[in-house]
Design a protein around this motif. Sequence first.
Motif, PDB file in Angstrom:
ATOM      1  N   MET A   1      15.189  17.966 -74.667  1.00  0.00           N
ATOM      2  CA  MET A   1      16.371  17.421 -75.330  1.00  0.00           C
ATOM      3  C   MET A   1      17.330  16.840 -74.311  1.00  0.00           C
ATOM      4  SD  MET A   1      19.465  19.276 -77.234  1.00  0.00           S
ATOM      5  CE  MET A   1      20.350  19.107 -75.710  1.00  0.00           C
ATOM      6  N   SER A   2      17.877  15.683 -74.564  1.00  0.00           N
ATOM      7  CA  SER A   2      18.896  15.143 -73.663  1.00  0.00           C
ATOM      8  C   SER A   2      19.910  14.360 -74.471  1.00  0.00           C
ATOM      9  CB  SER A   2      18.243  14.245 -72.606  1.00  0.00           C
ATOM     10  OG  SER A   2      17.664  13.119 -73.235  1.00  0.00           O
ATOM     11  N   LYS A   3      21.026  14.097 -73.828  1.00  0.00           N
ATOM     12  CA  LYS A   3      22.079  13.355 -74.499  1.00  0.00           C
ATOM     13  C   LYS A   3      22.014  11.895 -74.072  1.00  0.00           C
ATOM     14  CE  LYS A   3      27.083  13.377 -75.021  1.00  0.00           C
ATOM     15  NZ  LYS A   3      28.297  14.131 -74.650  1.00  0.00           N
ATOM     16  N   LYS A   4      22.016  10.988 -75.015  1.00  0.00           N
ATOM     17  CA  LYS A   4      21.938   9.553 -74.711  1.00  0.00           C
ATOM     18  C   LYS A   4      23.327   8.944 -74.860  1.00  0.00           C
ATOM     19  CE  LYS A   4      17.373   9.653 -74.568  1.00  0.00           C
ATOM     20  NZ  LYS A   4      16.612   9.428 -73.352  1.00  0.00           N
ATOM     21  N   HIS A 449      23.024   9.428 -96.682  1.00  0.00           N
ATOM     22  CA  HIS A 449      24.059   9.126 -95.688  1.00  0.00           C
ATOM     23  C   HIS A 449      23.472   8.143 -94.696  1.00  0.00           C
ATOM     24  CE1 HIS A 449      22.207  11.733 -92.507  1.00  0.00           C
ATOM     25  NE2 HIS A 449      21.529  12.041 -93.585  1.00  0.00           N
TER      26      HIS A 449
ATOM     27  N   ASP B  60      25.305  14.265 -87.534  1.00  0.00           N
ATOM     28  CA  ASP B  60      24.423  13.578 -88.474  1.00  0.00           C
ATOM     29  C   ASP B  60      23.056  13.361 -87.821  1.00  0.00           C
ATOM     30  OD1 ASP B  60      23.528  12.202 -90.678  1.00  0.00           O
ATOM     31  OD2 ASP B  60      24.858  10.493 -90.444  1.00  0.00           O
ATOM     32  N   GLY B  70      15.076  15.079 -81.191  1.00  0.00           N
ATOM     33  CA  GLY B  70      15.756  16.203 -80.564  1.00  0.00           C
ATOM     34  C   GLY B  70      16.857  15.765 -79.614  1.00  0.00           C
ATOM     35  N   ASP B  71      16.791  14.525 -79.110  1.00  0.00           N
ATOM     36  CA  ASP B  71      17.902  14.005 -78.299  1.00  0.00           C
ATOM     37  C   ASP B  71      19.115  13.788 -79.202  1.00  0.00           C
ATOM     38  OD1 ASP B  71      16.289  13.956 -76.109  1.00  0.00           O
ATOM     39  OD2 ASP B  71      16.118  11.772 -75.973  1.00  0.00           O
ATOM     40  N   TYR B  72      20.276  13.677 -78.575  1.00  0.00           N
ATOM     41  CA  TYR B  72      21.431  13.328 -79.406  1.00  0.00           C
ATOM     42  C   TYR B  72      22.319  12.318 -78.694  1.00  0.00           C
ATOM     43  CZ  TYR B  72      24.657  16.433 -76.825  1.00  0.00           C
ATOM     44  OH  TYR B  72      25.438  17.031 -75.874  1.00  0.00           O
ATOM     45  N   TYR B  73      23.129  11.637 -79.465  1.00  0.00           N
ATOM     46  CA  TYR B  73      24.021  10.598 -78.974  1.00  0.00           C
ATOM     47  C   TYR B  73      25.442  10.981 -79.375  1.00  0.00           C
ATOM     48  CZ  TYR B  73      19.540   8.177 -79.715  1.00  0.00           C
ATOM     49  OH  TYR B  73      18.222   7.844 -79.750  1.00  0.00           O
ATOM     50  N   GLU B  74      26.387  10.643 -78.514  1.00  0.00           N
ATOM     51  CA  GLU B  74      27.792  10.834 -78.876  1.00  0.00           C
ATOM     52  C   GLU B  74      28.464   9.466 -78.811  1.00  0.00           C
ATOM     53  OE1 GLU B  74      30.002  13.684 -76.515  1.00  0.00           O
ATOM     54  OE2 GLU B  74      31.907  12.752 -77.075  1.00  0.00           O
ATOM     55  N   ILE B 115      31.192  10.957 -83.364  1.00  0.00           N
ATOM     56  CA  ILE B 115      29.916  11.177 -84.048  1.00  0.00           C
ATOM     57  C   ILE B 115      28.909  11.777 -83.072  1.00  0.00           C
ATOM     58  CG2 ILE B 115      27.966  10.063 -85.229  1.00  0.00           C
ATOM     59  CD1 ILE B 115      29.981   7.789 -85.966  1.00  0.00           C
ATOM     60  N   ALA B 117      25.043  12.191 -83.175  1.00  0.00           N
ATOM     61  CA  ALA B 117      23.882  11.789 -83.976  1.00  0.00           C
ATOM     62  C   ALA B 117      22.617  12.314 -83.318  1.00  0.00           C
ATOM     63  CB  ALA B 117      23.833  10.274 -84.083  1.00  0.00           C
ATOM     64  N   ASP B 140      19.376  24.288 -78.407  1.00  0.00           N
ATOM     65  CA  ASP B 140      20.070  23.543 -77.344  1.00  0.00           C
ATOM     66  C   ASP B 140      21.117  22.601 -77.932  1.00  0.00           C
ATOM     67  OD1 ASP B 140      18.630  24.807 -75.418  1.00  0.00           O
ATOM     68  OD2 ASP B 140      17.183  23.174 -75.135  1.00  0.00           O
ATOM     69  N   LEU B 141      20.798  22.010 -79.059  1.00  0.00           N
ATOM     70  CA  LEU B 141      21.755  21.099 -79.708  1.00  0.00           C
ATOM     71  C   LEU B 141      23.028  21.852 -80.080  1.00  0.00           C
ATOM     72  CD1 LEU B 141      19.272  19.172 -82.033  1.00  0.00           C
ATOM     73  CD2 LEU B 141      20.673  18.117 -80.242  1.00  0.00           C
ATOM     74  N   GLU B 144      24.888  22.500 -76.728  1.00  0.00           N
ATOM     75  CA  GLU B 144      25.427  21.337 -76.010  1.00  0.00           C
ATOM     76  C   GLU B 144      26.463  20.577 -76.835  1.00  0.00           C
ATOM     77  OE1 GLU B 144      22.981  18.863 -73.708  1.00  0.00           O
ATOM     78  OE2 GLU B 144      21.548  20.443 -73.197  1.00  0.00           O
ATOM     79  N   ASP B 148      30.373  20.018 -75.962  1.00  0.00           N
ATOM     80  CA  ASP B 148      31.055  18.711 -76.043  1.00  0.00           C
ATOM     81  C   ASP B 148      32.323  18.820 -76.893  1.00  0.00           C
ATOM     82  OD1 ASP B 148      29.135  17.470 -74.501  1.00  0.00           O
ATOM     83  OD2 ASP B 148      27.981  16.718 -76.220  1.00  0.00           O
TER      84      ASP B 148
END
Lengths: 472, 159
Positions: A1-4, A449, B60, B70-74, B115, B117, B140-141, B144, B148
């Motif tokens: 898992m990582s943040k983009k 949504h 979301d 599994g990755d996320y964006y802010e 957001i 996502a 982990d989400l 993390e 944030d």
Amino acid sequence: MSKKEVIDPVTRVEGHGKITIHLDDEGSVEDAQFHVTEFRGFEEFVESRPIWEMPEITARICGICPVSHQLAAAKAADDVMDADVPESAHKLRELMHMGQVLQSHALSFFYLSSPDLVLGYDADPADRNIEGVLEENPQLAERGIDLRSFGQNVIAALGEKKVHPDFAVAGGVSNTLDREDGEDLLEESEPLPTYLRETIDLLKDIFEEMDDDTLDYATYPTGYMGLVTEEGGLEHYDGDIRLVDEGGDQLEEIDDGAYRDIIAERSKEWSYLKFPYYKDRGFEDGQYRVGPLARLNAVDDVRTPQAHEEWVEFMDAAEGAVHERSTYYHWARLIEMLYCVERIQELLEDDDVYDGITNVPTKPKAGTGVGVIEAPRGTLIHEYTIDDGGKVENANFIVATTHNNGAMNKGVTSAAETFIDGPEIPEGILNKMESVIRCYDPCLSCSTHAIGEMPLELELEQDGETVASMSR
Amino acid sequence: MNALLLGLGNDIKRDDVVGLDVTDALGERFGDRLDVETYTSGRLMLIQELSGYDHVFLVDAIKTDGGTPGDYYEFSPSEVEPGDDSGGLATHNVGLGTLQTLGEAMGQSMPEITIFAIEVENPFEYGEGMTDAVEAAVPDLIEEIGDDIETALAATATA
């Protein structure tokens, strides 16, 4: 898992529409197809689940019209278990349904369609949105928000939540309306009929000034279907299915449970949506439409005073016995909103919604039940076969967008014939195509949504090859 | 700060439940400092729910081309609003940024929105239970995204 850190907004995938236009050797439009990427598998998902779960679980098919699915499922559950639903529960269900139709129509007209109508189809895309309407005609935008909010407040007063309320159950409803909430809603509703009548006048002026090509490019004969009362009046919650032909003459009026007697469905390899048609006329000649325009074409009267007056004027404006213009769905939608507000007011004056019996116990027995309701976009059919323990063995849903599938294809073909000549895509055509589809207000994705926008693709094909394409 | 943590999703569309589950779990960490809600509807429904808050943290699901489940964006709503030169992208829909502008124009106090996502694999099929990759990422989400939010709250407190 990582943040983009970077996101491309147009890659958000949800249900989307695609239009393919076929050209003949000379470059003239041969036909056009409207494809829908549809979420599938709901019917399989509900199999083996208890029938009592259906109202709650099918409401989650859609974040825009959950109440319609909930009520259709509850009605089907009543039907299969022979539940003698109390009259007060029927009134409470209808009250919530009127709130649902109102808020959905307000979303469709004020938020999605009014930018085209008020600002013009050729207005700068940067301005042609609800913000643009707010600048051009703030009163209209504010009224749209008030109307939508009122519909949501009706739903919330009954179901505690505005979306996916837990309210209709097999055998009735879960609760009555609090009298104080009813009084607040009545007060909130007071200015709304005036808002709507003035908006109808505004729309008539817009149509008056609209050029004929724009007004007429999605005009074609079909049948029209909707529920009616025993007296032939407009009905959204419970009634017989009436089908009239392109001249307004009645073809059928049947008990809603007998829908299969008159409707057949055909599949096409290029569309996930099936194509229902009127059996007696066969596929080619048996196309019909549902939704606001179809309902107003099919009925003998509209049962509330102000909406009835508007309906009489609406029908008087038809060149024949019925309206064929898809653009007039907007007009019909506003008249239905007026009907919803008046009907809500009537129901709020009825003691049954405050003091009545809410539900009766239900016992399972093997069999098949059908629930039909007029969802905002048109006739919605739920059918379940259950075993003697109440488990769903089989389910079938026909949603409004499916009924209108053939008509939407006729619409995009008609628009393509008007605006496309040769293997090039003219400026603004996507918006014109979308405006045809928008008349029917289809649920393209049933996505609950979404962060991105509704993608729409258009392809021109000649001799099996794509000669031009455009998307957004 | 008057803030809302809002999870969006559909618990019967496989991975689409992830925003709801992560938000529910974060409720235990932030419940005494933020309002925490989950919602199963789109942004058009949200104008009244958002109004009155200083800040909304929205969790979301999202599916992008080539994204890793599994990755996320802010990001903020303005980063995903279509531009004026998009040929009509914004014509028929109302994004969260538009919703903010619209709400303010209507005299409502609209919040700053962040957001989160989460990239998913299958939000389309009806069914319960997430795909393996998304489900494996959930612990982990929660941590993390929670950190944030913590950072954002701390920044606001010292601002």
